[in-house]
Design a protein around this motif. Sequence first.
Motif, mmCIF file in Angstrom:
data_model
loop_
_atom_site.group_PDB
_atom_site.id
_atom_site.type_symbol
_atom_site.label_atom_id
_atom_site.label_comp_id
_atom_site.label_asym_id
_atom_site.label_seq_id
_atom_site.Cartn_x
_atom_site.Cartn_y
_atom_site.Cartn_z
ATOM 1 N N ILE A 1 -8.369 -1.065 2.623
ATOM 2 C CA ILE A 1 -7.614 -0.388 1.734
ATOM 3 C C ILE A 1 -8.096 1.177 1.769
ATOM 4 C CG2 ILE A 1 -7.527 0.252 -0.825
ATOM 5 C CD1 ILE A 1 -5.795 -2.006 0.213
ATOM 6 N N TYR B 1 1.519 1.971 1.921
ATOM 7 C CA TYR B 1 0.622 3.282 2.470
ATOM 8 C C TYR B 1 1.291 3.863 3.696
ATOM 9 C CZ TYR B 1 -3.164 1.970 -0.606
ATOM 10 O OH TYR B 1 -3.944 1.832 -1.723
ATOM 11 N N VAL C 1 -6.564 -8.318 4.028
ATOM 12 C CA VAL C 1 -5.915 -8.459 2.763
ATOM 13 C C VAL C 1 -5.451 -9.852 2.153
ATOM 14 C CG1 VAL C 1 -4.249 -7.250 1.233
ATOM 15 C CG2 VAL C 1 -5.661 -5.742 2.753
#
Length: 144
Positions: free
Chosen positions: A98, A51, A74
Amino acid sequence: MTYARKSDLIERFGERELVQLTDRTRTPPTSVDDVAVDRALGDAASLIDGYLGKVYALPLATVPANLTKVQADVARYYLHGKAADKDSAVTRAYGEGIAWLRDVAAGRIRLDDGAGDAPAPLPGGAGRVQAGRPVFTRDTLRGF
């Protein structure tokens, strides 16, 4: 690049939870399996880098505290695996992490490195274009 360590997981979630999630060889579980923790942290870091790599040059010069939290959440979700209930706090924290990463990648959120400036964006990012006055208008083309 890693943003969190085993000690961050222990501080946030407690050693007892990590023992229960990682020690799969002893009954009852007695110690944290460093290999399992490192694997989960590595997988989480790879996800985060995917990301961040869209917007920032990696590795980052400093690690913002919110990235440590996201990687810890995570990694915890990865350690729970299929046992993570879809309505649990673990799954909710993963989903929020996320969503936050998506916002960072889309440029809606800038990372705070503690110095007040975000890390330099990669070249070729979105720029602002402002047009001048039009050259050809109905008035200037009248008669052609």
